[in-house]
Design an enzyme around this catalytic site. Structure first.
Site, PDB file in Angstrom:
ATOM      1  N   PRO A 113       0.776  -1.237   0.000  1.00 38.40           N
ATOM      2  CA  PRO A 113       0.000   0.000   0.000  1.00 38.40           C
ATOM      3  C   PRO A 113       0.809   1.291   0.000  1.00 38.40           C
ATOM      4  O   PRO A 113       0.211   2.365   0.027  1.00 38.40           O
ATOM      5  CB  PRO A 113      -0.830  -0.121   1.279  1.00 38.40           C
ATOM      6  CG  PRO A 113       0.017  -0.956   2.185  1.00 38.40           C
ATOM      7  CD  PRO A 113       0.760  -1.913   1.298  1.00 38.40           C
ATOM      8  N   CYS A 233       9.081  -9.493   4.806  1.00 37.01           N
ATOM      9  CA  CYS A 233       8.705  -9.624   6.219  1.00 37.01           C
ATOM     10  C   CYS A 233       8.547 -11.119   6.530  1.00 37.01           C
ATOM     11  O   CYS A 233       7.631 -11.537   7.208  1.00 37.01           O
ATOM     12  CB  CYS A 233       7.451  -8.822   6.560  1.00 37.01           C
ATOM     13  SG  CYS A 233       6.022  -9.217   5.559  1.00 37.01           S
TER      14      CYS A 233
HETATM   15  N1  SAM Z   1       6.204  -2.228  -0.262  1.00 35.82           N
HETATM   16  C1  SAM Z   1       4.842  -2.214   0.258  1.00 35.82           C
HETATM   17  C2  SAM Z   1       4.734  -1.218   1.384  1.00 35.82           C
HETATM   18  O1  SAM Z   1       5.733  -0.977   2.062  1.00 35.82           O
HETATM   19  O2  SAM Z   1       3.669  -0.645   1.617  1.00 35.82           O
HETATM   20  C3  SAM Z   1       4.393  -3.604   0.658  1.00 35.82           C
HETATM   21  C4  SAM Z   1       4.503  -4.588  -0.475  1.00 35.82           C
HETATM   22  S1  SAM Z   1       3.783  -6.163  -0.159  1.00 35.82           S
HETATM   23  C5  SAM Z   1       4.974  -6.930   0.848  1.00 35.82           C
HETATM   24  C6  SAM Z   1       3.998  -6.976  -1.685  1.00 35.82           C
HETATM   25  C7  SAM Z   1       3.195  -6.399  -2.814  1.00 35.82           C
HETATM   26  O3  SAM Z   1       3.625  -7.004  -4.035  1.00 35.82           O
HETATM   27  C8  SAM Z   1       1.692  -6.676  -2.748  1.00 35.82           C
HETATM   28  O4  SAM Z   1       1.004  -5.466  -2.708  1.00 35.82           O
HETATM   29  C9  SAM Z   1       1.392  -7.434  -4.045  1.00 35.82           C
HETATM   30  O5  SAM Z   1       0.151  -7.056  -4.620  1.00 35.82           O
HETATM   31  C10 SAM Z   1       2.539  -7.010  -4.914  1.00 35.82           C
HETATM   32  N2  SAM Z   1       2.894  -7.920  -6.025  1.00 35.82           N
HETATM   33  C11 SAM Z   1       2.883  -9.264  -6.053  1.00 35.82           C
HETATM   34  N3  SAM Z   1       3.300  -9.725  -7.241  1.00 35.82           N
HETATM   35  C12 SAM Z   1       3.619  -8.639  -7.989  1.00 35.82           C
HETATM   36  C13 SAM Z   1       4.118  -8.453  -9.307  1.00 35.82           C
HETATM   37  N4  SAM Z   1       4.381  -9.495 -10.097  1.00 35.82           N
HETATM   38  N5  SAM Z   1       4.315  -7.196  -9.749  1.00 35.82           N
HETATM   39  C14 SAM Z   1       4.036  -6.131  -8.957  1.00 35.82           C
HETATM   40  N6  SAM Z   1       3.550  -6.248  -7.704  1.00 35.82           N
HETATM   41  C15 SAM Z   1       3.354  -7.481  -7.222  1.00 35.82           C
END
Ligand code: SAM
Length: 307
Positions: A113, A233
């Protein structure tokens, strides 16, 4: 039970959003609300001892205030107006360690987010360009709201699979820094409700690690990239040190692991020589959620490969 006990110990961390305010003004605001400011902490033990309406400045990260674990600031005016961000200390490490200069072009590959994106924008002082991607439309919508509230400008947010972003596109020719915080098992997140934590299966870990390796490898294809931070995480070595090791091996001597933050107490598991350059975080050692960070840099041409 053990995990929820650990969660009860993790303080409430408050990142001051320097796009909208400054640490001194936030400290004054909380003092006026009846909190006592105890100054800058000298040890993790001081953070652990916090209670009542007292708060400290963190010992490791600038612009991070620390309140006792039970403090709920979700209704606080400073939070609802985007002047402060409620973000775990460990999750402030990636942007802090990426440390881009104002004016840089950056990719935040898995951004929603968006807490780390807004942290990056604050470090850039909104000067430069952030290309942020996330594949999930709902999370992208939430992120748009969060970025607007935090006063972030100069960020192009796209709902797109990062693996389909073309490193050869001239748009990204000046991208020197990448923050990669991909989906993971979340096994480091300490929950406040007992019984919520479920260990990921071996199959799930393998699938996640496969994705993490692909996405890290893809990020290293951006031609002007100089520095990348990989974070999760997760507490699982399969998603952390093993991913970094596999991708570095695949790249030969093109990239190296950088030792950062020598004073950080919790280091990478000794999965391979040099893995202690990585950082780990845990409720017991750093009073945070479980977390992993690795900083990679492109090797100078002609420089020796790291041992
Ligand atoms: N960095 C964010 C923050 O600090 O608010 C949290 C990121 S969360 C750990 C991982 C994110 O990766 C999720 O929102 C997911 O939807 C996204 N995601 C998963 N596969 C992805 C892809 N192939 N390309 C872009 N985003 C991806």
């Amino acid at each position: 039970q053990a995990a929820s006990a650990a969660a009860a110990q993790v303080p409430r961390y408050v990142r001051v959003n320097t796009l909208k305010t400054c640490v001194d003004d936030v400290i004054d605001f909380f003092k006026r609300q009846g909190y006592s400011y105890l100054g800058k902490a000298a040890s993790v033990e001081e953070l652990r001892a916090l209670s009542g309406k007292k708060f400290l400045l963190d010992l490791h990260l600038p612009e991070l205030l620390v309140f006792p674990p039970q403090t709920d600031l979700h209704d606080n005016l400073l939070y609802t107006s985007g002047h402060i961000i409620l973000q775990d200390k460990a999750s402030c490490l990636p942007a802090f360690l990426l440390s881009p200069a104002a004016g840089s072009h950056i990719i935040d590959a898995c951004a929603a987010p968006g807490n780390k994106t807004s942290h990056l924008a604050a470090i850039l002082k909104n000067k430069g360009q952030i290309f942020a991607f996330d594949v999930d439309p709902k999370r992208v919508a939430t992120m748009n709201t969060l970025l607007a509230r935090a006063g972030v400008t100069g960020c192009q947010l796209a709902q797109q699979d990062f693996l389909t972003v073309d490193p050869g596109d001239p748009k990204y020719s000046r991208v020197t820094h990448i923050l990669l915080d991909p989906s993971c098992s979340g096994s480091g997140m300490v929950t406040r409700a007992p019984g919520e934590e479920v260990a990921p299966s071996a199959e799930r870990l393998q699938a996640l690690a496969g994705f993490q390796r692909r996405v890290l490898s893809h990020a290293l294809n951006f031609p002007a990239l100089r520095r990348l931070v990989y974070s999760t995480c997760s507490v699982h070595r399969e998603e952390n040190e093993d991913v970094v090791q596999a991708v570095l091996q695949e790249r030969g001597s093109a990239f190296r692991l950088v030792t950062t933050f020598p004073s950080w107490p919790c280091r990478g598991l000794s999965a391979f020589p040099g893995a202690e350059s990585c950082l780990r975080a845990s409720p017991a050692e750093t009073l945070t959620h479980g977390f992993f960070v690795a900083v990679l840099e492109r090797c100078e041409e002609g420089a020796d490969a790291p041992s």
